[in-house]
Design a protein around this motif. Structure first.
Motif, PDB file in Angstrom:
ATOM      1  N   PRO A  20      -0.874  -1.522  -0.208  1.00  0.00           N
ATOM      2  CA  PRO A  20      -0.008  -0.910  -1.228  1.00  0.00           C
ATOM      3  C   PRO A  20      -0.675  -0.804  -2.584  1.00  0.00           C
ATOM      4  CG  PRO A  20       0.740  -3.131  -0.696  1.00  0.00           C
ATOM      5  CD  PRO A  20      -0.298  -2.776   0.326  1.00  0.00           C
ATOM      6  N   ALA A  21      -1.535  -1.762  -2.920  1.00  0.00           N
ATOM      7  CA  ALA A  21      -2.223  -1.680  -4.210  1.00  0.00           C
ATOM      8  C   ALA A  21      -3.138  -0.467  -4.263  1.00  0.00           C
ATOM      9  CB  ALA A  21      -3.031  -2.960  -4.451  1.00  0.00           C
ATOM     10  N   ALA A  23      -2.818   2.295  -2.527  1.00  0.00           N
ATOM     11  CA  ALA A  23      -1.984   3.495  -2.579  1.00  0.00           C
ATOM     12  C   ALA A  23      -1.432   3.711  -3.983  1.00  0.00           C
ATOM     13  CB  ALA A  23      -0.844   3.373  -1.563  1.00  0.00           C
ATOM     14  N   ALA A  24      -0.976   2.623  -4.631  1.00  0.00           N
ATOM     15  CA  ALA A  24      -0.432   2.743  -5.984  1.00  0.00           C
ATOM     16  C   ALA A  24      -1.499   3.197  -6.977  1.00  0.00           C
ATOM     17  CB  ALA A  24       0.164   1.406  -6.425  1.00  0.00           C
ATOM     18  N   LEU A  25      -2.694   2.640  -6.859  1.00  0.00           N
ATOM     19  CA  LEU A  25      -3.785   3.035  -7.762  1.00  0.00           C
ATOM     20  C   LEU A  25      -4.178   4.491  -7.549  1.00  0.00           C
ATOM     21  CD1 LEU A  25      -5.960  -0.177  -7.424  1.00  0.00           C
ATOM     22  CD2 LEU A  25      -4.820   0.592  -9.512  1.00  0.00           C
ATOM     23  N   VAL A  27      -2.214   6.916  -6.488  1.00  0.00           N
ATOM     24  CA  VAL A  27      -1.160   7.765  -7.054  1.00  0.00           C
ATOM     25  C   VAL A  27      -1.200   7.738  -8.577  1.00  0.00           C
ATOM     26  CG1 VAL A  27       1.344   8.033  -7.275  1.00  0.00           C
ATOM     27  CG2 VAL A  27       0.337   7.538  -5.037  1.00  0.00           C
ATOM     28  N   LEU A  28      -1.528   6.592  -9.138  1.00  0.00           N
ATOM     29  CA  LEU A  28      -1.543   6.455 -10.595  1.00  0.00           C
ATOM     30  C   LEU A  28      -2.645   7.284 -11.240  1.00  0.00           C
ATOM     31  CD1 LEU A  28      -0.449   5.035 -13.126  1.00  0.00           C
ATOM     32  CD2 LEU A  28      -2.021   3.133 -12.639  1.00  0.00           C
ATOM     33  N   ASP A 304      -8.780   4.079 -13.270  1.00  0.00           N
ATOM     34  CA  ASP A 304      -7.469   4.057 -13.924  1.00  0.00           C
ATOM     35  C   ASP A 304      -7.552   3.438 -15.317  1.00  0.00           C
ATOM     36  OD1 ASP A 304      -6.181   5.273 -11.821  1.00  0.00           O
ATOM     37  OD2 ASP A 304      -5.500   3.414 -10.894  1.00  0.00           O
TER      38      ASP A 304
END
Length: 352
Positions: A20-21, A23-25, A27-28, A304
């Motif tokens: 999940p980390a 995937a979140a990065l 998307v961010l 990011d």
């Protein structure tokens, strides 16, 4: 360990925070890139910039808005992503190869070699444009790393972490002294050099970034190829040899990849501190001992953070601009102190 256990180490288990980390990065990153295109130090508002990106005819007809979005903000956004990916990957490679949690991209003399090359180009070779400085910095960083590799490759322990660190430190100190000597005799060179060495993405153009993309691509391919040998190297040199890997050669390939990646980053933005040091720590906390996951997460985290820092650099003291390296230093300094005091420091880079 059997073959099955080795495969489980390479693939994160279901529900592991790395998935999940990551995937979140991922998307961010485009969200931050969009924010970078909308925000600037000029008079163009984010709403007008968004109208331009959405194809509004009135906004597209505004030459000042086009200049702000396409000629200023877009190159900076691309540069921030490129620099972040390069520094994050290079730092992760270097920490894994040397089993040193405080290793960073200046360890192989990249920063000092690039700085000396820029000074030589400014003083004696007539370098004046941003493109000239990019080429001199890239060539200087790669050349310095090549010398470090030659110095570290000799002997029975060729390519060992200790030899790489000692060679890099010695060459870095030598280049720093030579750079200072040249700067003392040329005020004009110092005036240009001090703006380059502070670390900033201001003034970057798309034409400056495109020639560096193939160099960065080669470095990333080498990094991907080193993931499995570095995982074995984390078990110790003897264990890595018993699994069919060659630690010395692996470290030399890693050093070559770091040279290309860090050389690109330094050429675009100048020396950027802390990012290549801290991103691998965050990636390691999420991915555990999986080297391939560490490399991917470190690249995404650094991209990011670099993009966000560049956006903040434009608005912190608006209408002026703060060098992005200054913002990263404000954040990175306290975090480095915390890492140095952490009880996990001794086990972060090598098995106990």
């Amino acid at each position: 360990m059997g073959r099955g256990s080795g495969r489980r180490e390479e693939r994160p288990p279901r529900g592991h925070p790395a998935v999940p980390a990551g995937a979140a990065l991922l998307v961010l990153l485009p969200v931050l890139c969009l924010l970078s295109l909308l925000v600037g130090t000029g008079s163009s508002s984010p709403a007008r910039a968004l109208d331009y990106l959405l194809g509004d005819p009135a906004a597209r007809a505004d030459p000042q808005l086009r200049l702000a979005v396409m000629d200023v903000r877009l190159p900076r956004t691309l540069a921030a992503v490129l620099v972040g990916v390069c520094l994050g990957t290079a730092g992760c490679l270097l920490q894994a190869a040397t089993r040193n949690p405080l290793a960073e991209t200046g360890l192989l003399g990249v920063n000092s070699g690039a700085a000396f090359a820029v000074v030589v180009g400014l003083t004696w070779c007539g370098a004046s444009s941003t493109t000239d400085l990019l080429l001199w910095a890239l060539c200087g960083g790669i050349a310095a790393s090549a010398v470090v590799l030659l110095l570290a490759a000799g002997g029975r322990a060729g390519g060992s972490p200790l030899r790489l660190v000692l060679a890099g430190a010695a060459l870095g100190a030598t280049f720093h002294g030579l750079t200072s000597y040249v700067l003392l005799g040329s005020q004009a060179t110092f005036d240009v050099y001090r703006y380059w060495t502070i670390g900033s993405l201001a003034g970057v153009r798309t034409g400056d970034i495109l020639p560096l993309l193939p160099v960065a691509a080669v470095g990333l391919l080498l990094a991907a190829g080193c993931a499995r040998p570095l995982s074995a190297l984390g078990l110790g040199d003897d264990s890595a040899r018993s699994l069919g890997h060659r630690p010395g050669r692996t470290r030399l390939v890693v050093a070559g990849a770091v040279s290309l990646l860090a050389g690109c980053a330094v050429a675009v933005a100048g020396p950027i501190a802390f990012l290549g040091l801290l991103a691998p720590h965050a990636a390691r906390a999420l991915a555990g001992a999986r080297t391939a996951a560490q490399l991917l997460l470190s690249a995404l985290i650094a991209a990011d953070v670099m993009t966000l820092a560049d956006v903040l650099a434009r608005v912190v003291i608006r209408p002026w601009e703060t060098p992005v390296s200054v913002l990263l230093a404000f954040v990175g300094g306290p975090l480095l102190v915390w890492i140095a005091r952490s009880s996990r420091l001794s086990t972060a880079g090598a098995p106990s």
